[in-house]
Design an enzyme around this catalytic site. Structure first.
Site, short mmCIF file in Angstrom:
data_model
loop_
_atom_site.label_atom_id
_atom_site.label_comp_id
_atom_site.label_asym_id
_atom_site.label_seq_id
_atom_site.Cartn_x
_atom_site.Cartn_y
_atom_site.Cartn_z
NE ARG A 138 -3.64 0.19 0.12
CZ ARG A 138 -4.19 0.66 -1.00
NH1 ARG A 138 -4.08 -0.01 -2.13
NH2 ARG A 138 -4.83 1.82 -1.00
CB CYS A 289 0.04 6.94 9.47
SG CYS A 289 -0.87 5.63 10.32
NE ARG A 334 -3.53 -4.68 15.64
CZ ARG A 334 -2.62 -3.82 15.21
NH1 ARG A 334 -2.00 -4.04 14.06
NH2 ARG A 334 -2.31 -2.76 15.91
CB THR A 347 -1.73 3.60 18.95
OG1 THR A 347 -0.89 4.47 18.19
CG2 THR A 347 -2.24 4.35 20.16
NE ARG A 370 -5.38 -0.25 13.47
CZ ARG A 370 -4.45 -1.03 12.90
NH1 ARG A 370 -4.82 -1.96 12.03
NH2 ARG A 370 -3.18 -0.89 13.21
#
Length: 481
Positions: A138, A289, A334, A347, A370
């Protein structure tokens, strides 16, 4: 003539002016490596409508619309100057000229404002710097798009190769197809052809060698004519200095990681601490990010108000490391279906703040959820400030930061009351302050920060690569300090 006729005539006039701007912008970029900006937004390779929309967007930031009739004289003046490689913001030129009371002509004012890019002060065009992408997922493909877009005169960054594992029959064709079309970011702007015999992708004239390797130790980049290159590892497989050092092969000069670095690997957020990179540093990280999204506004708030403590809650789009359907995963939550669930996770962005802002002593905590969207996230930054303030003061301050400060490429600002996540797909800023959601009471402030966790982050990575390569050109007029 009716009011509607007046509006339509005005639109057609502005269309004609925008059309006349396109060849000027293209020529400056192609021949002199001059990137024309409008309030930090590049106008290179933009359509007529895109140029007009970018001018109109200034209304949301500066409070009034900027017209192409205001900016065209400055653009035309640039063609008369002996400009070197630079970024010139014609929106800022128009705004500062309007505020100037010395009675200068547009030509006189422009020449003075961009003097650092002309004559003896200008940077001479130099040989381009080779770039290699290790991995083509990505982030890798978005980095490729940006590098191709920024080729300019060919004297800046040049994408020479990508390194991937062999994926089977027609591997290169499939990878080129993924570069050509993206479900989130749309079509590649240009043409892509594939030469399977030479294992090369040709994108907008850029010949990109596809190198197949299972490990960095297998590659001698000089065999492909690559020298002194910057390698961008976007696999995340190696995060510490020992692992990343494997990339320092013949032809590679520096390694940049697109994930948080571990140990003594410097974590760099462009606009905040990129000036701390030592010239001889060969390995560095662009952090995450989310770190890139929260650190610039956190720095801005700390400088103006002081920050005593903070908490960041990230509502983050799902990513490749989650499962489409419930299945085994090394992380418990996840493993549950990403498109069907909100998933509580961790995070590292809060702890990464200390690396990017070592002078900030305030404790910052963080957590993340998420959610079932494929791109664009939002960070909710809750701060205890060093002094009491008001919502209006904070918004005015952040609006000005987004317009005129050294952080204007990192921080954007929007006041649209109906903004939602998909509106920010393709944003080139590290984060966007949502004015309507901002809450301030006494010494407590809550900022809602949108960010395109794919494209906006990729733009930050490219800025770091430009900086360490020596092709990060100065911006004029210079931002206020």
């Amino acid at each position: 003539m009716t009011v509607n006729d007046d509006a339509f005539t005005n639109w057609k006039t502005r269309e004609e002016i925008a059309e006349s701007m396109i060849p000027i912008i293209g020529r400056l970029h192609r021949e002199q490596d001059v990137t024309v900006l409008l309030h930090s937004r590049s106008l290179v390779n933009k359509s007529v409508v895109s140029i007009l929309k970018t001018h109109r967007f200034a209304r949301q930031i500066a409070g009034e619309e900027l017209s192409v009739t205001d900016t065209l004289p400055f653009l035309q003046t640039l063609t008369t100057l002996d400009l070197g490689p630079s970024q010139i913001d014609i929106g800022m030129l128009a705004a500062t000229y309007r505020a100037d009371d010395r009675g200068l002509s547009v030509e006189e004012f422009t020449a003075e404002a961009v003097a650092g890019a002309t004559g003896e002060n200008k940077i001479e065009l130099r040989e381009g710097r080779d770039v290699v992408l290790y991995g083509f997922g990505r982030i890798g493909r978005l980095l490729a798009r940006l590098l191709i877009e920024k080729t300019g005169s060919g004297n800046g960054l040049r994408l020479r190769a990508i390194v991937v594992r062999q994926g089977g029959d027609q591997d290169i064709v499939k990878r080129a197809s993924l570069l050509r079309r993206d479900s989130i970011h749309g079509q590649f702007q240009g043409t892509i052809t594939v030469d399977e015999a030479s294992s090369t992708i040709i994108a907008n004239g850029n010949e990109i060698k596809v190198i197949y390797a299972g490990d960095p130790s297998e590659i001698d980049y000089t065999a492909y004519g690559i020298k002194d290159a910057i390698l961008v590892d976007n696999t995340g497989k190696w995060r510490d200095r020992e692992g990343l050092s494997k990339h320092l092969r013949p032809g590679i000069d520096k390694v940049v990681l697109t994930a948080p670095g571990k140990g003594d690997v410097p974590n760099i957020v462009h606009g905040v601490n990129h000036d701390t990179i030592k010239p001889d540093e060969q390995i560095l990280s662009c952090a995450s990010c989310t770190t890139n999204a929260i650190v610039p506004p956190l720095k801005a708030m700390a400088e103006e108000y002081g920050v005593l403590r903070g908490h960041v809650e990230t509502v983050h789009s799902f990513t490749n490391d989650q499962n489409l359907l419930d299945n085994y995963h090394s992380s418990d939550r996840r493993g549950r279906s990403a498109p069907l669930n909100m998933v509580i996770t961790e995070t590292g962005a809060a702890s990464a703040v200390a690396k990017a802002l070592p002078d900030l002593k305030a404790p910052i905590t963080g957590s993340s959820i998420r959610v079932p969207v494929p791109d664009v996230s939002i960070a909710i930054l809750s701060l205890r400030l060093g002094r009491a303030t008001t919502r209006e003061e904070v918004l005015d301050y952040l609006r000005n930061v987004s317009l005129t400060s050294p952080l204007k490429r990192q921080i954007d600002f929007i006041s649209a009351p109906d903004a939602v996540s998909s509106d920010f797909i393709g944003s080139r800023h590290a984060s966007i302050v949502d004015a309507g959601a901002t809450k301030v009471e006494d010494d407590n402030a809550i900022l809602y920060l949108w960010y395109d966790n794919e494209f906006g982050y990729s733009c930050q990575v490219i800025r770091v690569v430009q900086h360490v390569s020596g092709v990060e050109y100065p911006t004029f007029p210079a931002p206020a300090v």
